[in-house]
Design a protein around this motif. Sequence first.
Motif, PDB file in Angstrom:
ATOM      1  N   CYS A   1      10.324  -0.757   4.935  1.00  0.00           N
ATOM      2  CA  CYS A   1       9.674   0.330   4.184  1.00  0.00           C
ATOM      3  C   CYS A   1      10.780   1.300   3.786  1.00  0.00           C
ATOM      4  O   CYS A   1      11.460   1.859   4.649  1.00  0.00           O
ATOM      5  CB  CYS A   1       8.621   1.029   5.038  1.00  0.00           C
ATOM      6  N   ALA A   2      10.952   1.506   2.492  1.00  0.00           N
ATOM      7  CA  ALA A   2      12.071   2.328   2.016  1.00  0.00           C
ATOM      8  C   ALA A   2      12.015   3.752   2.563  1.00  0.00           C
ATOM      9  O   ALA A   2      13.045   4.332   2.921  1.00  0.00           O
ATOM     10  CB  ALA A   2      12.088   2.347   0.491  1.00  0.00           C
ATOM     11  N   ALA A   3      10.815   4.333   2.636  1.00  0.00           N
ATOM     12  CA  ALA A   3      10.687   5.724   3.092  1.00  0.00           C
ATOM     13  C   ALA A   3      11.172   5.881   4.533  1.00  0.00           C
ATOM     14  O   ALA A   3      11.938   6.802   4.852  1.00  0.00           O
ATOM     15  CB  ALA A   3       9.237   6.186   2.963  1.00  0.00           C
ATOM     16  N   ILE A   4      10.725   4.994   5.415  1.00  0.00           N
ATOM     17  CA  ILE A   4      11.105   5.089   6.823  1.00  0.00           C
ATOM     18  C   ILE A   4      12.574   4.719   7.011  1.00  0.00           C
ATOM     19  O   ILE A   4      13.298   5.330   7.805  1.00  0.00           O
ATOM     20  CB  ILE A   4      10.207   4.177   7.681  1.00  0.00           C
TER      21      ILE A   4
ATOM     22  N   GLN B   1      22.443   7.393 -11.009  1.00  0.00           N
ATOM     23  CA  GLN B   1      21.186   7.440 -11.761  1.00  0.00           C
ATOM     24  C   GLN B   1      20.625   6.043 -11.979  1.00  0.00           C
ATOM     25  O   GLN B   1      19.853   5.801 -12.909  1.00  0.00           O
ATOM     26  CB  GLN B   1      21.417   8.141 -13.105  1.00  0.00           C
ATOM     27  N   LYS B   2      20.999   5.112 -11.097  1.00  0.00           N
ATOM     28  CA  LYS B   2      20.556   3.732 -11.210  1.00  0.00           C
ATOM     29  C   LYS B   2      19.930   3.277  -9.894  1.00  0.00           C
ATOM     30  O   LYS B   2      20.241   3.816  -8.830  1.00  0.00           O
ATOM     31  CB  LYS B   2      21.736   2.814 -11.541  1.00  0.00           C
ATOM     32  N   GLY B   3      19.069   2.278  -9.975  1.00  0.00           N
ATOM     33  CA  GLY B   3      18.538   1.646  -8.773  1.00  0.00           C
ATOM     34  C   GLY B   3      17.305   2.314  -8.200  1.00  0.00           C
ATOM     35  O   GLY B   3      16.692   3.185  -8.811  1.00  0.00           O
ATOM     36  N   GLU B   4      16.940   1.888  -6.992  1.00  0.00           N
ATOM     37  CA  GLU B   4      15.767   2.413  -6.281  1.00  0.00           C
ATOM     38  C   GLU B   4      16.180   3.654  -5.505  1.00  0.00           C
ATOM     39  O   GLU B   4      17.167   3.628  -4.761  1.00  0.00           O
ATOM     40  CB  GLU B   4      15.207   1.354  -5.333  1.00  0.00           C
ATOM     41  N   ILE B   5      15.393   4.735  -5.627  1.00  0.00           N
ATOM     42  CA  ILE B   5      15.815   6.027  -5.087  1.00  0.00           C
ATOM     43  C   ILE B   5      14.748   6.627  -4.176  1.00  0.00           C
ATOM     44  O   ILE B   5      13.553   6.610  -4.492  1.00  0.00           O
ATOM     45  CB  ILE B   5      16.118   7.012  -6.238  1.00  0.00           C
ATOM     46  N   VAL B   6      15.200   7.176  -3.053  1.00  0.00           N
ATOM     47  CA  VAL B   6      14.344   7.936  -2.145  1.00  0.00           C
ATOM     48  C   VAL B   6      14.933   9.336  -2.016  1.00  0.00           C
ATOM     49  O   VAL B   6      16.118   9.495  -1.717  1.00  0.00           O
ATOM     50  CB  VAL B   6      14.256   7.300  -0.746  1.00  0.00           C
ATOM     51  N   LEU B   7      14.103  10.354  -2.268  1.00  0.00           N
ATOM     52  CA  LEU B   7      14.517  11.755  -2.128  1.00  0.00           C
ATOM     53  C   LEU B   7      13.871  12.340  -0.877  1.00  0.00           C
ATOM     54  O   LEU B   7      12.676  12.156  -0.652  1.00  0.00           O
ATOM     55  CB  LEU B   7      14.082  12.576  -3.347  1.00  0.00           C
ATOM     56  N   MET B   8      14.662  13.066  -0.085  1.00  0.00           N
ATOM     57  CA  MET B   8      14.141  13.696   1.128  1.00  0.00           C
ATOM     58  C   MET B   8      14.590  15.150   1.181  1.00  0.00           C
ATOM     59  O   MET B   8      15.787  15.428   1.037  1.00  0.00           O
ATOM     60  CB  MET B   8      14.639  12.939   2.366  1.00  0.00           C
ATOM     61  N   CYS B   9      13.647  16.045   1.381  1.00  0.00           N
ATOM     62  CA  CYS B   9      13.952  17.476   1.421  1.00  0.00           C
ATOM     63  C   CYS B   9      13.569  18.063   2.771  1.00  0.00           C
ATOM     64  O   CYS B   9      12.516  17.749   3.318  1.00  0.00           O
ATOM     65  CB  CYS B   9      13.187  18.217   0.321  1.00  0.00           C
ATOM     66  N   HIS B  10      14.433  18.904   3.289  1.00  0.00           N
ATOM     67  CA  HIS B  10      14.134  19.631   4.527  1.00  0.00           C
ATOM     68  C   HIS B  10      12.877  20.462   4.310  1.00  0.00           C
ATOM     69  O   HIS B  10      12.650  21.020   3.236  1.00  0.00           O
ATOM     70  CB  HIS B  10      15.308  20.535   4.896  1.00  0.00           C
TER      71      HIS B  10
ATOM     72  N   LEU C   1       0.801  -1.230   0.000  1.00  0.00           N
ATOM     73  CA  LEU C   1       0.000   0.000   0.000  1.00  0.00           C
ATOM     74  C   LEU C   1       0.833   1.278   0.000  1.00  0.00           C
ATOM     75  O   LEU C   1       0.321   2.354  -0.284  1.00  0.00           O
ATOM     76  CB  LEU C   1      -0.997   0.082   1.173  1.00  0.00           C
ATOM     77  N   ILE C   2       2.136   1.202   0.337  1.00  0.00           N
ATOM     78  CA  ILE C   2       2.976   2.400   0.334  1.00  0.00           C
ATOM     79  C   ILE C   2       3.518   2.574  -1.082  1.00  0.00           C
ATOM     80  O   ILE C   2       4.541   2.000  -1.455  1.00  0.00           O
ATOM     81  CB  ILE C   2       4.124   2.305   1.361  1.00  0.00           C
ATOM     82  N   SER C   3       2.800   3.348  -1.892  1.00  0.00           N
ATOM     83  CA  SER C   3       3.074   3.504  -3.325  1.00  0.00           C
ATOM     84  C   SER C   3       2.970   2.167  -4.056  1.00  0.00           C
ATOM     85  O   SER C   3       3.632   1.953  -5.074  1.00  0.00           O
ATOM     86  CB  SER C   3       4.456   4.138  -3.580  1.00  0.00           C
ATOM     87  N   ASP C   4       2.167   1.270  -3.521  1.00  0.00           N
ATOM     88  CA  ASP C   4       1.934  -0.035  -4.125  1.00  0.00           C
ATOM     89  C   ASP C   4       0.450  -0.384  -4.024  1.00  0.00           C
ATOM     90  O   ASP C   4      -0.282   0.224  -3.227  1.00  0.00           O
ATOM     91  CB  ASP C   4       2.767  -1.116  -3.414  1.00  0.00           C
TER      92      ASP C   4
END
Length: 280
Positions: A116-119, A217-226, A90-93
Amino acid sequence: MTLPVALYIVPTPIGNLADLTPRAQQVLAEVTLIACEDTRHSGKLLSHFGITTRTVALHDHNERAKAQWFIEKLAAGEAVALISDAGTPLISDPGYHLVSQVREAGFDVSPLPGACAAITALSASGLPSDRFSFEGFLPAKEKGRIDKLTELREDPRTLIFYESPHRIVPSLASLEQVFGSERQMVMARELTKTFETFLTGTISEVRAKVESDANQQKGEIVLMCHGFVSQVNDEFPPKALATLQLLCDELPMKKAAAITADIFGLKKNALYKYGLEQGW
């Protein structure tokens, strides 16, 4: 041991297979059916752990229609598990419609904790984690991406996005365009895998690193911004600044500053200068 009849939400590893918990392995082995995004992909994971439970595809294109079929299985006394290709379902799935319909039908939904990738990314980012907003994937097209980021520009929470390799460069460009070059961010890539990487710095610095290194520029990516940090000048009371801004909508800046200064007992020249800096 026979599992109680329920829909079990089972997180799966985001990279390192050792992250599938013993309880998750037990549940997946004991349920009657496993609903998964891609039976071939999940088959490799299940085979690794010697799990032979029957798998049935449940994805964005069939979830609404297939949910009733799973409910019938629950009604027949069969326990069912839901997994995604990686991480927590359910998390983007897929899974929202299934869980919602199962609950409406009166059956239990039992979640297991897990990857969970985000956490996982947030916990190691060094960014504020007391308040955050998970925003999933940014829109693929530039206009939609810019519009979405504009909505979030002044959100004070840490913002978390997923991104695909082929869109990482344009997405970083959009982040810099909307949030500015100096906002702090972290890019986490290939979490729990051999080439796990964290890039930390301003948006412009992270963007430069990614653009200069094709491996980033490869693989699974998580972006986090202040989150957004207000730049309100502590020299003036908030009510005075609100009054100044309101008057500036109707009067020349000099007149608006003079009136505001009289009301609040402030220096009109300082207010005038501040108003000019804000573009009022």
